[in-house]
Design an enzyme around this catalytic site. Structure first.
Site, PDB file in Angstrom:
ATOM      1  N   CYS A 206       0.990  -1.084  -0.094  1.00 48.13           N
ATOM      2  CA  CYS A 206      -0.060  -0.032   0.003  1.00 48.13           C
ATOM      3  C   CYS A 206       0.878   1.138   0.171  1.00 48.13           C
ATOM      4  CB  CYS A 206      -0.646  -0.003   1.159  1.00 48.13           C
ATOM      5  SG  CYS A 206      -1.777  -1.451   1.442  1.00 48.13           S
ATOM      6  N   GLY A 210       4.592   6.851  -1.566  1.00 46.60           N
ATOM      7  CA  GLY A 210       5.937   6.438  -2.069  1.00 46.60           C
ATOM      8  C   GLY A 210       6.894   6.959  -1.195  1.00 46.60           C
ATOM      9  N   ASP A 286       2.073  -1.542   5.209  1.00 46.24           N
ATOM     10  CA  ASP A 286       1.759  -0.340   5.818  1.00 46.24           C
ATOM     11  C   ASP A 286       0.351   0.087   5.456  1.00 46.24           C
ATOM     12  OD1 ASP A 286       2.557   2.064   7.327  1.00 46.24           O
ATOM     13  OD2 ASP A 286       2.080   3.364   5.288  1.00 46.24           O
ATOM     14  N   CYS A 336      -0.405   3.935  11.348  1.00 49.43           N
ATOM     15  CA  CYS A 336      -0.110   5.377  12.090  1.00 49.43           C
ATOM     16  C   CYS A 336      -1.474   5.743  12.983  1.00 49.43           C
ATOM     17  CB  CYS A 336      -0.227   6.457  11.065  1.00 49.43           C
ATOM     18  SG  CYS A 336      -1.233   6.686   9.814  1.00 49.43           S
TER      19      CYS A 336
END
Length: 416
Positions: A206, A210, A286, A336
């Protein structure tokens, strides 16, 4: 929980940048830039700056005594713009909601965030809703630039002089594009945990926009074989643009749903999705998440229904990641966010669902251990990393790793 809520509402004490080790970097440029700012603010010292590692630059806040008197010109911005300002950004034109008609170019203005989202775009009179002061800067656009020309405005509307957080406003243009990148410290740590080597086959599931992808490539000296996926071409175009800016050529990018990135066809190519089983040395997941670790959080619009939806997506991605990972391969999972369901309980689910996956220490272990009593034993808790304000006797954490954003990282090895 009150301690966590307070912590989330505050701005981190520093700004972190990732350094592209494929390019030349001189910290003197940054210090010279900060010296020009300290003259503008009328102080004698610059914030402390140092390299935490060769690819990680830390810039601390201005000293406590640095402050500016408020003026009588109030500009209202949306809450996402206000958050960015507190993190050390200028005010960009799309974020401006209200601007007095009397304001002139290069005049000092105070910037406020609209906490309720009720300010109407183009408002001329003082805004009476709930607002928060986020800093002071110089106006670089007038009303007709922002509201009256019939097109979406772009560019810097307010050149910030001092955010209320006292974080320095650092324009990345002091270095050529691709030389440094504004990135949260735990996001940089993820790259250190995966520790990509030249020649390894890596999948970034994912990957947009970038930022982590470029880090993985740079760690390998642009010599790994990396494939980056994200769902839409709009997202993968951002990845490609980022790679080009960083001078990276070892990454192939595909718009593809990572939940379906595998095939049982053993003759399929590893060079494009879907991939045959047991294809990659290392996988970075991620994952899409609720994002509740971001700081400062001025408002929160995530509903309980939305919170429940993320774990289902994450589980599907885990299943796909494990299928394409080689035996003895490494899988790193990160979010996160701060929720137990997406972090510790997700790790517990993986260990129960997939007996061939073994939890291993997510080294370097710089964040705190996982939370207790949410599915992991103490032995397992100490292998993961949770970045947040919690104190835990299982591991002492340096203040810099407690003062970034809420984040979680776990590392697995596929044993059969």
């Amino acid at each position: 929980m009150n301690n966590l809520t307070k912590w989330l509402s505050e701005t981190p004490n520093f700004t972190s940048f990732r350094i592209n080790k494929l390019k030349e970097f001189d910290i003197k440029n940054l210090r010279e830039y900060l010296e020009t700012q300290n003259h503008e603010l009328g102080i004698q010292q610059i914030p402390n700056t140092y390299l935490l590692k060769e690819d990680c630059l830390i810039v601390e806040k201005w000293p406590e005594n640095v402050c500016l008197e408020k003026c009588d010109r109030e500009v209202i911005v949306d809450v996402s713009c206000a958050t960015a300002v507190l993190r050390g950004a200028h005010v960009f034109a799309p974020g401006v909601l209200a601007l007095p008609t009397s304001c002139k170019l290069n005049e000092r203005v105070d910037v406020y965030g609209d906490l309720d989202g009720q300010c109407k775009r183009g408002l001329k009179v003082p805004y009476e809703g709930r607002k928060i002061y986020v800093g002071t800067g110089y106006l670089k656009m007038q009303r007709y630039h922002l509201f009256d020309n019939g097109v979406q405005p772009s560019g810097i509307a307010i050149h910030m002089l001092l955010p209320a957080s006292r974080l320095p406003v650092i324009n990345e243009s002091i270095y050529p594009v691709g030389h440094i990148l504004l990135q949260n410290l735990p996001s940089i740590v993820v790259g250190w945990v995966l520790n990509v080597k030249p020649g390894e086959h890596i999948l970034d599931m994912c990957a947009a926009p970038g930022n982590k992808t470029t880090h993985l490539a740079e760690m390998s000296n642009n010599q790994a074989h990396i494939i980056a996926l994200d769902k839409t071409k709009q997202k993968t175009d951002k990845i490609s643009k980022n790679l080009e800016a960083h001078g990276i050529t070892c990454v192939k990018v595909f718009p593809y749903n990572s939940e379906k990135c595998y095939t049982n066809n053993s003759e399929a190519e590893i060079n494009e999705p879907p991939f045959p089983l047991n294809s990659f040395d290392k996988v970075l997941l991620d994952a899409p998440c609720s994002g509740l670790g971001q700081r400062p959080q001025l408002t929160n619009t995530v509903t309980p229904k939305m919170l429940q939806s993320y774990k289902h997506v994450q589980r599907k991605l885990f299943e796909a990641a494990i299928k394409v990972l080689k035996v003895d391969g490494i899988l790193v999972y990160s979010t996160c966010t701060i929720t137990e369901e997406e972090n510790e309980r997700m790790v517990a689910w993986v260990l129960k669902k997939f007996p061939n996956m073994q939890l291993v220490p997510a080294e370097p272990l710089l964040g705190g251990p996982g939370l207790p009593n949410v599915g992991l034993s103490d032995e397992q808790r100490i292998m993961v990393q949770r970045f947040g304000p919690e104190e835990d006797p299982l591991r002492q954490v340096h203040d810099i790793y407690k003062n970034s954003i809420g984040f979680f990282t776990a590392k697995f090895i596929k044993i059969k």
